[in-house]
Scaffold this motif. Sequence first.
Motif, PDB file in Angstrom:
ATOM      1  N   LEU A 172       0.760  -1.357   0.018  1.00  0.00           N
ATOM      2  CA  LEU A 172      -0.338   0.129  -0.773  1.00  0.00           C
ATOM      3  C   LEU A 172       0.925   1.556   0.401  1.00  0.00           C
ATOM      4  N   ASN A 173       2.716   1.171  -0.225  1.00  0.00           N
ATOM      5  CA  ASN A 173       3.044   2.321  -0.310  1.00  0.00           C
ATOM      6  C   ASN A 173       3.114   2.790   0.957  1.00  0.00           C
ATOM      7  N   LEU A 174       2.704   2.148   2.270  1.00  0.00           N
ATOM      8  CA  LEU A 174       3.292   2.904   3.261  1.00  0.00           C
ATOM      9  C   LEU A 174       4.841   3.463   3.840  1.00  0.00           C
ATOM     10  N   GLN A 175       5.632   2.592   3.334  1.00  0.00           N
ATOM     11  CA  GLN A 175       6.897   2.738   3.302  1.00  0.00           C
ATOM     12  C   GLN A 175       7.277   4.119   3.542  1.00  0.00           C
ATOM     13  N   ALA A 176       6.036   4.723   2.078  1.00  0.00           N
ATOM     14  CA  ALA A 176       6.927   5.810   1.272  1.00  0.00           C
ATOM     15  C   ALA A 176       6.034   7.665   1.356  1.00  0.00           C
ATOM     16  N   LEU A 177       4.351   6.678   2.246  1.00  0.00           N
ATOM     17  CA  LEU A 177       4.250   7.714   3.429  1.00  0.00           C
ATOM     18  C   LEU A 177       4.622   7.692   4.271  1.00  0.00           C
ATOM     19  N   GLY A 178       5.729   7.613   4.993  1.00  0.00           N
ATOM     20  CA  GLY A 178       5.948   7.977   6.430  1.00  0.00           C
ATOM     21  C   GLY A 178       5.044   6.626   7.541  1.00  0.00           C
ATOM     22  N   GLY A 179       4.561   5.587   6.948  1.00  0.00           N
ATOM     23  CA  GLY A 179       3.667   4.995   7.949  1.00  0.00           C
ATOM     24  C   GLY A 179       4.301   3.370   8.803  1.00  0.00           C
ATOM     25  N   ILE A 180       5.684   3.607   8.436  1.00  0.00           N
ATOM     26  CA  ILE A 180       5.812   2.788   9.048  1.00  0.00           C
ATOM     27  C   ILE A 180       7.656   2.911   9.349  1.00  0.00           C
ATOM     28  N   CYS A 181       7.754   2.662  10.915  1.00  0.00           N
ATOM     29  CA  CYS A 181       9.154   2.950  11.707  1.00  0.00           C
ATOM     30  C   CYS A 181       9.688   1.595  11.906  1.00  0.00           C
ATOM     31  N   PHE A 182      10.390   1.340  10.818  1.00  0.00           N
ATOM     32  CA  PHE A 182      11.467   0.343  10.727  1.00  0.00           C
ATOM     33  C   PHE A 182      12.318   0.001  12.646  1.00  0.00           C
ATOM     34  N   THR A 183      12.401   1.179  12.974  1.00  0.00           N
ATOM     35  CA  THR A 183      13.383   0.894  14.239  1.00  0.00           C
ATOM     36  C   THR A 183      12.677   1.065  15.589  1.00  0.00           C
ATOM     37  N   LYS A 184      11.199   1.148  15.926  1.00  0.00           N
ATOM     38  CA  LYS A 184      10.231   1.613  16.967  1.00  0.00           C
ATOM     39  C   LYS A 184      10.399  -0.176  17.684  1.00  0.00           C
ATOM     40  N   GLY A 185      10.856  -1.057  17.530  1.00  0.00           N
ATOM     41  CA  GLY A 185      10.386  -2.803  18.184  1.00  0.00           C
ATOM     42  C   GLY A 185       9.245  -3.582  17.887  1.00  0.00           C
ATOM     43  N   CYS A 186       8.588  -4.464  18.596  1.00  0.00           N
ATOM     44  CA  CYS A 186       8.175  -5.214  18.326  1.00  0.00           C
ATOM     45  C   CYS A 186       6.768  -4.574  17.779  1.00  0.00           C
ATOM     46  N   TYR A 187       5.864  -5.261  16.669  1.00  0.00           N
ATOM     47  CA  TYR A 187       4.047  -3.968  16.823  1.00  0.00           C
ATOM     48  C   TYR A 187       3.544  -6.189  16.733  1.00  0.00           C
ATOM     49  N   THR A 188       2.509  -6.221  16.299  1.00  0.00           N
ATOM     50  CA  THR A 188       2.263  -7.459  15.745  1.00  0.00           C
ATOM     51  C   THR A 188       2.173  -7.587  14.071  1.00  0.00           C
ATOM     52  N   GLY A 189       2.300  -8.220  13.369  1.00  0.00           N
ATOM     53  CA  GLY A 189       2.595  -8.714  12.305  1.00  0.00           C
ATOM     54  C   GLY A 189       3.695  -7.956  12.285  1.00  0.00           C
ATOM     55  N   GLN A 190       4.987  -7.871  12.949  1.00  0.00           N
ATOM     56  CA  GLN A 190       6.219  -6.340  12.214  1.00  0.00           C
ATOM     57  C   GLN A 190       7.337  -8.122  11.632  1.00  0.00           C
ATOM     58  N   GLU A 191       7.474  -9.255  11.858  1.00  0.00           N
ATOM     59  CA  GLU A 191       8.336 -10.258  11.325  1.00  0.00           C
ATOM     60  C   GLU A 191       7.774  -9.784  10.079  1.00  0.00           C
ATOM     61  N   THR A 192       6.807 -10.171   9.067  1.00  0.00           N
ATOM     62  CA  THR A 192       6.213 -10.318   7.542  1.00  0.00           C
ATOM     63  C   THR A 192       6.659  -8.520   7.112  1.00  0.00           C
ATOM     64  N   VAL A 193       6.656  -7.722   8.132  1.00  0.00           N
ATOM     65  CA  VAL A 193       6.722  -6.286   7.281  1.00  0.00           C
ATOM     66  C   VAL A 193       8.708  -5.499   7.390  1.00  0.00           C
ATOM     67  N   ALA A 194       9.309  -6.203   8.614  1.00  0.00           N
ATOM     68  CA  ALA A 194      10.656  -6.431   8.948  1.00  0.00           C
ATOM     69  C   ALA A 194      11.023  -7.445   7.488  1.00  0.00           C
ATOM     70  N   ARG A 195      10.287  -8.437   6.988  1.00  0.00           N
ATOM     71  CA  ARG A 195      11.267  -9.381   5.880  1.00  0.00           C
ATOM     72  C   ARG A 195      11.178  -8.564   4.199  1.00  0.00           C
ATOM     73  N   ALA A 196       9.326  -8.116   4.395  1.00  0.00           N
ATOM     74  CA  ALA A 196       9.577  -7.277   2.978  1.00  0.00           C
ATOM     75  C   ALA A 196      10.428  -6.148   2.735  1.00  0.00           C
ATOM     76  N   LYS A 197      11.299  -5.365   3.466  1.00  0.00           N
ATOM     77  CA  LYS A 197      11.959  -5.037   3.875  1.00  0.00           C
ATOM     78  C   LYS A 197      13.200  -5.678   3.353  1.00  0.00           C
ATOM     79  N   TYR A 198      13.765  -5.911   4.409  1.00  0.00           N
ATOM     80  CA  TYR A 198      15.176  -6.584   4.096  1.00  0.00           C
ATOM     81  C   TYR A 198      15.601  -7.606   3.502  1.00  0.00           C
ATOM     82  N   ARG A 199      14.278  -8.336   3.344  1.00  0.00           N
ATOM     83  CA  ARG A 199      14.520  -9.678   2.089  1.00  0.00           C
ATOM     84  C   ARG A 199      13.655  -9.714   1.219  1.00  0.00           C
ATOM     85  N   GLY A 200      13.212  -8.158   0.337  1.00  0.00           N
ATOM     86  CA  GLY A 200      12.483  -7.935  -0.814  1.00  0.00           C
ATOM     87  C   GLY A 200      11.871  -9.435  -1.010  1.00  0.00           C
ATOM     88  N   ILE A 201      11.092  -9.180  -0.094  1.00  0.00           N
ATOM     89  CA  ILE A 201       9.660  -9.836  -0.545  1.00  0.00           C
ATOM     90  C   ILE A 201       8.656 -10.269  -1.380  1.00  0.00           C
TER      91      ILE A 201
END
Length: 323
Positions: free
Chosen positions: A207-236
Amino acid sequence: MNWSNTFSPLSLSSSAPLPKLMLTHLESWAVISAVGDDKISYLQGQLTCDLVSLDKQQATFGAHCDAKGKVWSAFRAFYHRDGLAMFQPKSALEKELAELKKYAIFSKVTLEASQDIALGVIGEQASEFIAEFANPDQQVSAFEHGTAVKIDSQRWLLLVSGEFANSLVNDSQAELVSESIWTRLDIENAVPIVHEKQQNEHIPQALNLQALGGICFTKGCYTGQETVARAKYRGINKRALFSLAGNTLENIDNFCEQELERSVGENWRSAGTIMAGYQFNDGHAIALAVLPNNLEPDTQFRLKAQPETQWSIQPLPYSLDDE
């Protein structure tokens, strides 16, 4: 209050300028209000955005995901009255609120649908209009009757009491228009609009939320964070939100039910479903759709229900780089 006969559809061609000042009732939008001592700490562990660092004069995009990283809700969050507000489509509210409240019993937080009225102020004179009762120099400005939130250069959201909304509508010299113009500007700004039918369909990056400032990748754990982090660092992640423009052959009552097809050689294949759309009065239309993110920029599309139409990808108003 009876708003149904107050706001009229605004019929414009694709080349016509917008009126300088418009007011609309955002009746298909709603707000979840979070109040209580633990409102920030609780939501910090539920949402993709960083609320700990959110200033009371700022707003942020964000998302609430399930455990697999699929989005229940995409919203704007900001301080409102004694708590935090999450502004989002009304059709998504029931499921979103139920999911958000699942673990709230263990925290000092109350989550409920706000009873305040959402109004949109639109046009080049919008900030001048807001200055009559709030501070237009702040992105989020609290005042006696509610909160004013600057959406973009020509839009403000007002979340106010019913009494103030009634007086504002009755006394205003603004053109009173239906909320479809708000949808048009969301589309032009490529802002995701997650209705009930799109819930649990996409991860935040689709949904392009990373480009809109809607995702913080340094804040710590939250529901669904593992998938969101993999999408960024592993390009899934293989999908993104695209802005499209094309034509229609007849009126479309509900764009969210329209399927897109894309050209593949001499054939057509299913491409996805439109998230939001807007029709001009001259046959032109614009839309948002989540599509594969490896499409060629010159890929051609059509509406499945109107195969004679022609649609194409438009440039986004922001970069998809999440750095």
